[in-house]
Design an enzyme around this catalytic site. Structure first.
Site, short mmCIF file in Angstrom:
data_model
loop_
_atom_site.label_atom_id
_atom_site.label_comp_id
_atom_site.label_asym_id
_atom_site.label_seq_id
_atom_site.Cartn_x
_atom_site.Cartn_y
_atom_site.Cartn_z
N THR A 1 -33.90 -37.11 2.57
CA THR A 1 -35.03 -37.25 3.51
C THR A 1 -35.48 -35.90 4.07
OG1 THR A 1 -33.48 -37.58 5.33
CG2 THR A 1 -34.30 -39.56 4.21
N SER B 1 -41.10 -22.94 6.91
CA SER B 1 -40.45 -24.11 6.28
C SER B 1 -39.02 -23.77 5.86
CB SER B 1 -41.25 -24.58 5.06
OG SER B 1 -41.45 -23.51 4.17
N CYS C 1 -33.26 -18.82 -0.74
CA CYS C 1 -34.64 -18.86 -1.26
C CYS C 1 -35.20 -17.45 -1.45
CB CYS C 1 -35.54 -19.67 -0.33
SG CYS C 1 -35.27 -19.39 1.40
N ARG D 1 -39.73 -13.31 9.74
CA ARG D 1 -40.35 -14.63 9.80
C ARG D 1 -41.82 -14.46 10.17
NH1 ARG D 1 -38.00 -18.55 7.48
NH2 ARG D 1 -36.11 -18.39 8.70
N HIS E 1 -42.78 -17.89 0.58
CA HIS E 1 -42.19 -16.61 0.99
C HIS E 1 -42.85 -15.48 0.19
CE1 HIS E 1 -39.31 -18.66 3.37
NE2 HIS E 1 -38.19 -18.46 2.67
C1 2RA Z 1 -34.92 -19.20 5.65
N1 2RA Z 1 -33.77 -18.37 3.67
O1 2RA Z 1 -35.99 -18.85 5.10
C2 2RA Z 1 -33.60 -19.11 4.91
C3 2RA Z 1 -33.03 -20.47 4.67
N2 2RA Z 1 -33.88 -21.32 3.92
O2 2RA Z 1 -34.85 -19.64 6.81
#
Ligand code: 2RA
Length: 340
Positions: free
Chosen positions: A11, A160, A130, A236, A243
């Site tokens: 899920t 995400s 990732c 981020r 990404h």
């Molecule tokens: C992130 N690589 O982007 C880490 C975990 N998915 O937060």
């Protein structure tokens, strides 16, 4: 004859993508089980044109099942992956729990497919982080041609990667910027993510780097070559999915940018979009839902003798997680289990 496959964490964002991609790639499934925690029991999830009801992971017997694709946190993985492995079901794990275990192969099928053959020590195969997966897909073909000495990478990672709560935070915080009284304070992240960037992913380590940056170093060494020196800054950004990475590569010998572009064009899993004009490059919004690792902005780095710069973009829920796990399942089937 096909495989009996379980998706654990069915899920969540990655678990749902695993089911989507197993169906999209017509993975030879005889039977599929969608497993989740008790609180999600009975939730319906899609598998191609079918609808599955989730089953309780805690009650599930993995005996007689061929593969289990795990997309749950490390704590739950620690409890259930050994049970599945002991029952004879090969675990393909997306958490970071087993990635650095010398007895567990860490696999990106375009880079080190042969590594799946080492699965039997623990009956577990690990999926990389990732941000590592898309990068090594780009590095490997160039490393084979001109041996990489050093990599400097800056990442621009979508929310995400932090899960559904982070997607909601970006959405609500952005909306709240326009509606007085509906401001949304940071919760998932230490600072505002809407219209901002945060140079901090995962926890800080003693040397001032973060664990996300350490993962890119450790995993590149395990997957590609332990002699590659790599330094990363993971950031981020206010993007929902996809990404991006600015990658600077220093080689042992000179590699011309045109030859590098030709090599990448022919390499597995890569789509080169590289024109020196407005829009001649890929951006995250264009990679969503695609299987490819996109490469743009390929150019010489004139500040060092043998340097190339490039821009790398990929759907972090797909190549960065679910797609890579399904590709591992495909290679495991083709090279080892040989059903289907
Ligand atoms: C992130 N690589 O982007 C880490 C975990 N998915 O937060």
């Amino acid at each position: 004859m096909g495989y009996r496959v379980a998706v654990v964490g069915a899920t969540g964002n990655v678990g749902r993508e695993m089911l989507n991609i197993l169906a999209e790639r017509h993975f030879p499934v005889d039977e599929i089980a969608a497993l989740a925690s008790r609180r999600s029991l009975g939730t319906e999830v899609s598998f191609g044109d079918k609808t599955l009801k989730t089953q309780d992971l805690a009650q599930f017997d993995f005996s007689g099942w061929d593969m289990a694709l795990f997309a749950i946190g490390s704590d739950a993985t620690k409890e259930y992956a050994p049970k599945a492995a002991k029952a004879g079901c090969v675990v393909i794990d997306n958490s970071s729990l087993y990635r650095y275990d010398p007895d567990v192969p860490l696999v990106v099928p375009e880079v080190n497919p042969e590594a799946v053959e080492g699965y039997s020590k623990k009956n577990i195969i690990a999926n990389p982080n990732c941000s590592t997966a898309q990068m090594v897909v780009a590095l490997k073909p160039l490393h084979d041609r001109a041996k990489i000495k050093r990599v400097v990478v800056s990442t621009y990672q979508s929310v995400s990667g932090s899960g559904k709560e982070a997607i909601d935070e970006l959405w609500d915080q952005t909306k709240g910027m326009y509606v007085p009284g509906q401001e949304v304070a940071p919760k998932v992240y230490p600072k505002q993510i809407a219209f901002n960037v945060i140079p901090h992913i995962d926890v800080f380590l003693d040397d001032g780097s973060t664990k996300e940056e350490w993962k890119m170093v450790a995993e590149t060494k395990k997957i590609v070559d332990p002699n590659i020196k790599l330094t990363a800054t993971c950031v981020r950004v206010p993007v929902f999915v996809g990404h991006s990475e600015a990658i600077n590569i220093e080689f042992e010998e000179f590699l011309d940018e045109d030859e590098a572009r030709d090599i990448l064009r022919e390499a597995p899993g890569i789509m080169v979009v590289d024109k020196r004009e407005d829009g001649g490059y890929v951006t995250p919004v264009e990679c969503v839902g695609d299987f490819a690792t996109f490469i743009s902005r390929i150019r010489q780095d004139p500040t060092i003798e043998n340097g190339i710069n490039l821009w790398c973009v990929s759907d972090n829920l797909r190549k960065g997680a679910a797609l890579n796990a399904v590709q591992i399942a495909e290679v495991l089937g083709q090279r080892v289990l040989k059903k289907g």
